[in-house]
Design a protein around this motif. Sequence first.
Motif, PDB file in Angstrom:
ATOM      1  N   TYR A 141       6.436  45.162  48.393  1.00 30.35           N
ATOM      2  CA  TYR A 141       7.367  46.330  49.046  1.00 30.35           C
ATOM      3  C   TYR A 141       6.474  47.467  49.285  1.00 30.35           C
ATOM      4  O   TYR A 141       5.620  47.760  48.598  1.00 30.35           O
ATOM      5  N   THR A 169      10.731  51.963  53.687  1.00 33.39           N
ATOM      6  CA  THR A 169      10.019  51.029  52.944  1.00 33.39           C
ATOM      7  C   THR A 169      10.393  49.713  53.724  1.00 33.39           C
ATOM      8  O   THR A 169      11.364  49.234  53.962  1.00 33.39           O
ATOM      9  N   VAL A 225       9.814  45.510  53.466  1.00 30.99           N
ATOM     10  CA  VAL A 225       9.914  44.298  52.478  1.00 30.99           C
ATOM     11  C   VAL A 225       9.552  43.187  53.249  1.00 30.99           C
ATOM     12  O   VAL A 225      10.023  42.735  54.388  1.00 30.99           O
ATOM     13  N   GLN A 259      16.013  49.694  53.481  1.00 31.56           N
ATOM     14  CA  GLN A 259      14.733  49.107  53.707  1.00 31.56           C
ATOM     15  C   GLN A 259      14.856  48.084  54.698  1.00 31.56           C
ATOM     16  O   GLN A 259      15.856  47.402  55.253  1.00 31.56           O
TER      17      GLN A 259
END
Length: 275
Positions: free
Chosen positions: A195, A202, A204, A247
């Motif tokens: 992450y 963010t 991933v 994300q």
Amino acid sequence: MKYYIINTGYFYADGGVMFGAIPKAAWKKRYDAGDANDCRLVMRSLLVLADDGRVILVDAGVGTKQLKKLASYKFSGLLDLRQGLLQLGVKAEAVTDVVLTHLHFDHCGSVTLKDEETGELSLSFPHARHWVSRAQWENFLSPHPLEKDSYFLEDMMPVEEAGLLQLVEADCEMGSSGVSLRLYDGHTPGQLVPYIAAPDKTVVFPGDVVPLAAHCSPAWISAYDTSPLISYHEKIRLLEEAVDKGQQLIFCHDAYTPQTFIRRAGKYYSLYGNF
Ligand SMILES: [Zn+2]
């Protein structure tokens, strides 16, 4: 902090295997395949230049050592990863950390190099700590017969012999780099999912927890997964958080959709932004 998505090459996998119990009539609408059922897949890596000075590489493609043995996968467009990094201004010797989501050959192959004449093995990133989960490392050393063909000892043993293997026991932060590592099971034990805290979001890198955008449907699980019933729950855990926290997901194997955000759509998830 900056990050770059790197395409290290392509291969083909059988669509029936990629989508497990899902009938071709359904998956064909979501992922292209040729007449022979072959799906073109990419092998993506990620380079993270962290604010604390760390240079972090995530996954390393297939490399060149076993291409003859793996001919049926029809690898093409392979990038010399050290050269690829150089084009981004990063010398291989400057890489401080290599994160390997897992140790299947299409994710860690180019971590080591082989001299074709002498057979001698060397490290591609000789100063890097190589992060692997302990569960994955133990599985690599004594795999189930059904998973054995996905591992090559020569990909990783030189890393251990050089004292550069960093085994991860549980979810952790990589110092103050802004990158954290989480563990997910299902495809194989102890996959590491990085992450990355970019300035505005963010990011991933789920690896083979969610290899293709089409796998955002929870029941669409690859027959390569060694524990599909676990994959189902692990994938939902990852996707639910991705929705709740906005994300961005990077798909390591999707040749057509590199990255996207997701939102809930009934029992499923739909994609938006940054295809
Ligand atoms: Zn893979």
